[in-house]
Write an enzyme that holds these catalytic residues in place. Sequence first.
Site, PDB file in Angstrom:
ATOM      1  N   ASP A   1      -4.596  15.128  11.163  1.00  0.00           N
ATOM      2  CA  ASP A   1      -3.588  15.520   9.701  1.00  0.00           C
ATOM      3  C   ASP A   1      -2.350  15.984  10.287  1.00  0.00           C
ATOM      4  O   ASP A   1      -1.220  15.225   9.599  1.00  0.00           O
ATOM      5  CB  ASP A   1      -4.569  16.645   9.285  1.00  0.00           C
ATOM      6  CG  ASP A   1      -5.226  17.490  10.138  1.00  0.00           C
ATOM      7  OD1 ASP A   1      -4.609  17.708  11.303  1.00  0.00           O
ATOM      8  OD2 ASP A   1      -5.687  18.965   9.663  1.00  0.00           O
TER       9      ASP A   1
ATOM     10  N   ASP B   1      -0.702   1.842   8.286  1.00  0.00           N
ATOM     11  CA  ASP B   1       0.236   1.960   6.756  1.00  0.00           C
ATOM     12  C   ASP B   1       0.637   3.289   6.578  1.00  0.00           C
ATOM     13  O   ASP B   1       2.238   2.510   6.103  1.00  0.00           O
ATOM     14  CB  ASP B   1      -0.899   1.717   5.889  1.00  0.00           C
ATOM     15  CG  ASP B   1      -2.107   0.361   5.019  1.00  0.00           C
ATOM     16  OD1 ASP B   1      -1.608  -0.458   6.526  1.00  0.00           O
ATOM     17  OD2 ASP B   1      -1.844   0.573   4.345  1.00  0.00           O
TER      18      ASP B   1
ATOM     19  N   LYS C   1      -9.098  14.191  15.908  1.00  0.00           N
ATOM     20  CA  LYS C   1      -9.660  15.561  15.113  1.00  0.00           C
ATOM     21  C   LYS C   1     -10.640  16.023  15.583  1.00  0.00           C
ATOM     22  O   LYS C   1     -12.050  16.333  15.557  1.00  0.00           O
ATOM     23  CB  LYS C   1     -10.682  15.138  14.105  1.00  0.00           C
ATOM     24  CG  LYS C   1     -10.199  15.883  12.581  1.00  0.00           C
ATOM     25  CD  LYS C   1      -9.372  16.674  11.287  1.00  0.00           C
ATOM     26  CE  LYS C   1      -9.641  17.836  11.011  1.00  0.00           C
ATOM     27  NZ  LYS C   1      -8.147  18.314  10.447  1.00  0.00           N
TER      28      LYS C   1
ATOM     29  N   ASP D   1      -6.243   3.315  10.967  1.00  0.00           N
ATOM     30  CA  ASP D   1      -6.182   2.304   9.569  1.00  0.00           C
ATOM     31  C   ASP D   1      -5.217   2.806   9.026  1.00  0.00           C
ATOM     32  O   ASP D   1      -3.899   2.091   8.095  1.00  0.00           O
ATOM     33  CB  ASP D   1      -7.529   2.374   9.060  1.00  0.00           C
ATOM     34  CG  ASP D   1      -8.067   0.996   7.780  1.00  0.00           C
ATOM     35  OD1 ASP D   1      -6.544   0.597   6.898  1.00  0.00           O
ATOM     36  OD2 ASP D   1      -8.382   0.912   6.585  1.00  0.00           O
TER      37      ASP D   1
END
Length: 355
Positions: free
Chosen positions: A223, A251, A191, A247
């Site tokens: 993002d 997922d 980021k 993390d």
Amino acid sequence: MTKKIAVLPGDGIGTEIVAEAVKVLDAIGEKHNVSFEYEYGLIGGAAIDEVGVPLPDKTLELCKNSDAVLLGAVGGPKWDDLPVHLRPEGAALLGLRKNLGLYANIRPAKIYPALVDGSTLKKNVIEGVDLVCIRELTGGLYFGERKREKTETGERAYDTMVYTTEEIERIARLGFETAMKRNKRLTSVDKHNVLESSRLWRDVVNEVAKDYPEVELEHMYVDNCAMQLVRWPKQFDVIVTENMFGDILTDQASMLSGSIGMLPSASVGGEVALYEPAHGSAPDIAGQQKANPLATILSVAMMLKYSFNLQSAAEEIEIAVEKVLNGEYRTADLMEEGKKEATTSQIGDLVVEQL
Ligand code: NAD
């Protein structure tokens, strides 16, 4: 050859899925003349109930004195309200990673042809997806200084995201090395437009890139990466990123494999590596023989590959899993029309049968 494996089933579905992975290890060991010695240890809620702490010293010693660690999952509602230093996930998992020096988590996300139609994504988007996420595991927001304190009007709390050159360099290097063994494309996720730690991250990754001129490096904001993973996941070969971004993204990437119950992982960096499914302890289905054991079974395939250098044995497990998926039985999470539901243990037996 004899290999000692520390087995930590943990909580919830942990005991059910680990039992199947051990079955598969026994079968592949017999085929390849390797004997696996298992020593069981307590971790997570199970350890809190038994000895009062989520990561007993005895478990840590056991792991350090083994050739590899196989972990089920930890946590559950029973232990959710304990103070932070006793919470199974925080204290046990983070403690284990830190103590074993496991700074990198490797998670492949690949769609098996038999699962394409069951995906929540369109066939043309999902077909052929085969990527690896490398997540930094011992730095960043989950390990930085944190505090919660009273103010005149209420409370304030903060966490800090800290990275050093050395921490970024070693994970970046693993990213490039992994890309070299695959399609030579690396996406570094950060980021950079907002976070100072990301600006350092990008500088260090660019520096390391000079040693790998054959690898095509791309930088991507986290993002955008979240969006691209569902828009066109086939564009990715290897992704490398910091702890919290990893993390969340891993997922999300797990859905590219059809179910979180399909996603294995390896945590490496120290002398002893740790293998575990990417999912949690699934308290909603624990004790019902409904859990998909394939992520754990594929995790032991990674163990054979990374810790024991038994490439062909690992591939045999992957092929056996694929054959089972092509057959008529599935666990509930992978259910489709025309398939029959099988228990956790039946799926383990079917993999062994294929081996
Ligand atoms: P979870 O991964 O346990 O479950 C999410 C959903 O996926 C649930 O509906 C569950 O039934 C399903 N699921 C997960 N694994 C499955 C499998 N093998 N087969 C079929 N379905 C499966 O995540 P959660 O519900 O957010 O967390 C539950 C507990 O696990 C919490 O205490 C959490 O802190 C802990 N947790 C532990 C780990 C770990 O041990 N590495 C990781 C994540 C969460």
